[in-house]
Design a protein around this motif. Structure first.
Motif, short mmCIF file in Angstrom:
data_model
loop_
_atom_site.label_atom_id
_atom_site.label_comp_id
_atom_site.label_asym_id
_atom_site.label_seq_id
_atom_site.Cartn_x
_atom_site.Cartn_y
_atom_site.Cartn_z
N ARG A 44 12.77 14.82 -12.27
CA ARG A 44 11.80 14.53 -10.59
C ARG A 44 10.88 13.13 -11.28
NH1 ARG A 44 7.71 18.34 -8.15
NH2 ARG A 44 9.43 19.56 -7.65
N GLU A 45 11.53 11.70 -10.34
CA GLU A 45 10.23 10.04 -11.17
C GLU A 45 9.72 9.80 -9.35
OE1 GLU A 45 14.53 7.82 -10.94
OE2 GLU A 45 15.20 8.32 -8.83
N LEU A 46 8.74 9.33 -10.04
CA LEU A 46 8.43 8.20 -9.17
C LEU A 46 8.95 7.56 -8.13
CD1 LEU A 46 5.36 7.50 -8.48
CD2 LEU A 46 5.83 5.40 -9.70
N VAL A 47 8.98 7.78 -6.99
CA VAL A 47 9.21 6.65 -6.05
C VAL A 47 8.12 5.19 -5.51
CG1 VAL A 47 10.47 6.64 -3.51
CG2 VAL A 47 10.63 7.86 -4.89
N ALA A 48 7.06 6.18 -4.94
CA ALA A 48 6.06 5.13 -4.87
C ALA A 48 4.80 6.23 -4.49
CB ALA A 48 6.63 4.45 -3.53
N ARG A 49 3.29 5.09 -4.86
CA ARG A 49 2.28 5.23 -4.79
C ARG A 49 1.15 4.68 -4.41
NH1 ARG A 49 -1.58 7.03 -9.14
NH2 ARG A 49 -2.37 9.52 -8.70
N ILE A 50 0.46 4.99 -3.71
CA ILE A 50 -0.30 4.41 -2.74
C ILE A 50 -2.25 5.28 -3.50
CG2 ILE A 50 -0.69 5.76 -0.91
CD1 ILE A 50 -1.42 2.79 0.12
N THR A 51 -3.00 4.28 -3.88
CA THR A 51 -4.22 4.64 -4.29
C THR A 51 -5.36 4.09 -3.40
OG1 THR A 51 -4.76 2.85 -5.87
CG2 THR A 51 -3.51 5.16 -6.88
N SER A 52 -5.62 4.68 -3.64
CA SER A 52 -7.60 3.80 -2.61
C SER A 52 -8.65 3.39 -2.84
CB SER A 52 -8.13 5.56 -1.47
OG SER A 52 -6.75 5.14 -0.32
N GLY A 53 -8.71 2.27 -3.57
CA GLY A 53 -9.85 2.06 -5.07
C GLY A 53 -10.99 1.03 -3.58
N GLY A 54 -12.51 1.17 -4.27
CA GLY A 54 -13.14 0.48 -3.54
C GLY A 54 -13.01 -1.03 -3.29
N THR A 55 -12.31 -1.29 -3.38
CA THR A 55 -11.41 -2.58 -3.30
C THR A 55 -10.65 -2.75 -2.14
OG1 THR A 55 -10.57 -3.75 -4.72
CG2 THR A 55 -13.20 -4.44 -4.21
N GLY A 56 -9.95 -1.77 -1.58
CA GLY A 56 -8.39 -2.03 -0.65
C GLY A 56 -8.08 -0.85 -1.63
N SER A 57 -6.45 -0.54 -0.89
CA SER A 57 -5.09 0.76 -2.19
C SER A 57 -4.47 -1.06 -3.00
CB SER A 57 -4.91 1.13 -0.21
OG SER A 57 -3.76 -0.65 0.12
N SER A 58 -4.03 -0.10 -3.51
CA SER A 58 -3.12 -0.70 -4.07
C SER A 58 -1.84 0.42 -4.48
CB SER A 58 -3.44 -0.76 -5.83
OG SER A 58 -3.69 0.91 -6.38
N THR A 59 -0.63 -0.39 -4.34
CA THR A 59 0.04 0.37 -4.83
C THR A 59 1.88 0.10 -6.09
OG1 THR A 59 1.87 -1.40 -3.12
CG2 THR A 59 0.69 0.31 -2.11
N ASN A 60 2.84 0.76 -6.26
CA ASN A 60 3.34 0.72 -6.63
C ASN A 60 4.58 1.28 -6.53
OD1 ASN A 60 1.62 2.72 -7.95
ND2 ASN A 60 3.50 3.09 -9.21
N TYR A 61 5.78 0.64 -7.05
CA TYR A 61 6.74 1.45 -6.62
C TYR A 61 7.98 1.60 -8.26
CZ TYR A 61 5.78 -0.14 -1.93
OH TYR A 61 5.21 0.14 -0.92
N ALA A 62 8.92 2.00 -7.39
CA ALA A 62 9.53 2.17 -8.97
C ALA A 62 11.22 0.64 -8.74
CB ALA A 62 10.70 3.85 -8.51
N ASP A 63 11.75 0.49 -9.50
CA ASP A 63 12.25 -0.30 -9.63
C ASP A 63 13.15 -0.30 -8.26
OD1 ASP A 63 11.77 -1.71 -12.59
OD2 ASP A 63 10.40 -1.93 -11.51
N SER A 64 14.11 0.63 -8.88
CA SER A 64 15.17 0.89 -8.06
C SER A 64 15.12 1.03 -6.65
CB SER A 64 15.44 2.51 -8.13
OG SER A 64 15.03 3.21 -8.42
N VAL A 65 13.99 0.94 -6.16
CA VAL A 65 13.36 0.85 -4.04
C VAL A 65 12.72 -0.53 -3.93
CG1 VAL A 65 13.68 3.08 -4.27
CG2 VAL A 65 11.24 2.56 -4.41
N LYS A 66 12.12 -1.07 -4.60
CA LYS A 66 11.89 -2.67 -4.71
C LYS A 66 11.93 -3.19 -3.85
CE LYS A 66 8.26 -2.85 -8.56
NZ LYS A 66 8.29 -3.15 -9.64
N GLY A 67 11.23 -3.45 -2.34
CA GLY A 67 12.01 -4.24 -2.01
C GLY A 67 12.64 -3.40 -0.53
N ARG A 68 13.15 -2.66 -0.80
CA ARG A 68 14.04 -1.64 0.34
C ARG A 68 13.21 -0.41 0.78
NH1 ARG A 68 17.93 1.67 -0.90
NH2 ARG A 68 17.08 1.60 -3.30
N PHE A 69 11.71 0.03 -0.53
CA PHE A 69 10.98 0.76 0.26
C PHE A 69 9.81 0.41 0.59
CE2 PHE A 69 13.53 4.83 -1.21
CZ PHE A 69 14.16 4.40 -1.17
N THR A 70 9.28 1.20 1.77
CA THR A 70 7.30 1.03 1.73
C THR A 70 6.72 2.01 2.00
OG1 THR A 70 8.12 -1.17 2.88
CG2 THR A 70 5.94 -0.47 3.36
N ILE A 71 5.49 2.31 0.92
CA ILE A 71 4.87 3.23 1.47
C ILE A 71 3.05 2.61 1.99
CG2 ILE A 71 3.35 3.18 -0.93
CD1 ILE A 71 3.59 5.99 -1.06
#
Length: 123
Positions: A44-71
């Motif tokens: 199992r591998e990470l595809v994308a993740r979104i967090t909620s911080g005090g100043t807004g959310s942050s996202t991170n993506y697997a390199d293989s899906v960057k530019g194609r997937f949006t969380i």
């Protein structure tokens, strides 16, 4: 009782699009939501993740899906979405929703998983 309800998987041709949704219920608060995937014979591998911080959310993506997937995330509905464009056969996998949150007993659930939804991309 916490619950994750996933939807949106299916069969699509290469180059097509799908949108996955995951609605979380039973959480007092949610720190992060994400999508992982597992193809047959692979870990199992990470595809994308979104967090909620005090100043807004942050996202991170697997390199293989960057530019194609949006969380994205609708905090009011405790729902996370994964818009998948330009799908490739190698994206074929079971996609799992993952939540890091706190339930109403104030117990931290670091890795709460959904049942998974199949995404199949034909060539």
């Amino acid at each position: 009782q916490v619950q994750l309800s996933e939807s949106g998987g299916g069969l699509v041709q290469a180059g097509g699009s799908l949108r996955l949704s995951c609605a979380a219920s039973g959480f007092f608060s949610i720190n992060a939501m994400g999508w992982y995937r597992q193809a047959p014979g692979k870990q199992r591998e990470l595809v994308a993740r979104i967090t909620s911080g005090g100043t807004g959310s942050s996202t991170n993506y697997a390199d293989s899906v960057k530019g194609r997937f949006t969380i994205s995330r609708d905090n009011g509905k405790n729902t996370v979405y994964l818009q998948m464009n330009s799908l490739k056969p190698e994206d074929t996998a079971v996609y799992y929703c993952n939540v890091d949150g706190v339930n109403f007993r104030f117990v931290r659930l670091l890795d709460y998983w959904g049942q998974g939804t199949q995404v199949t991309v034909s060539s």
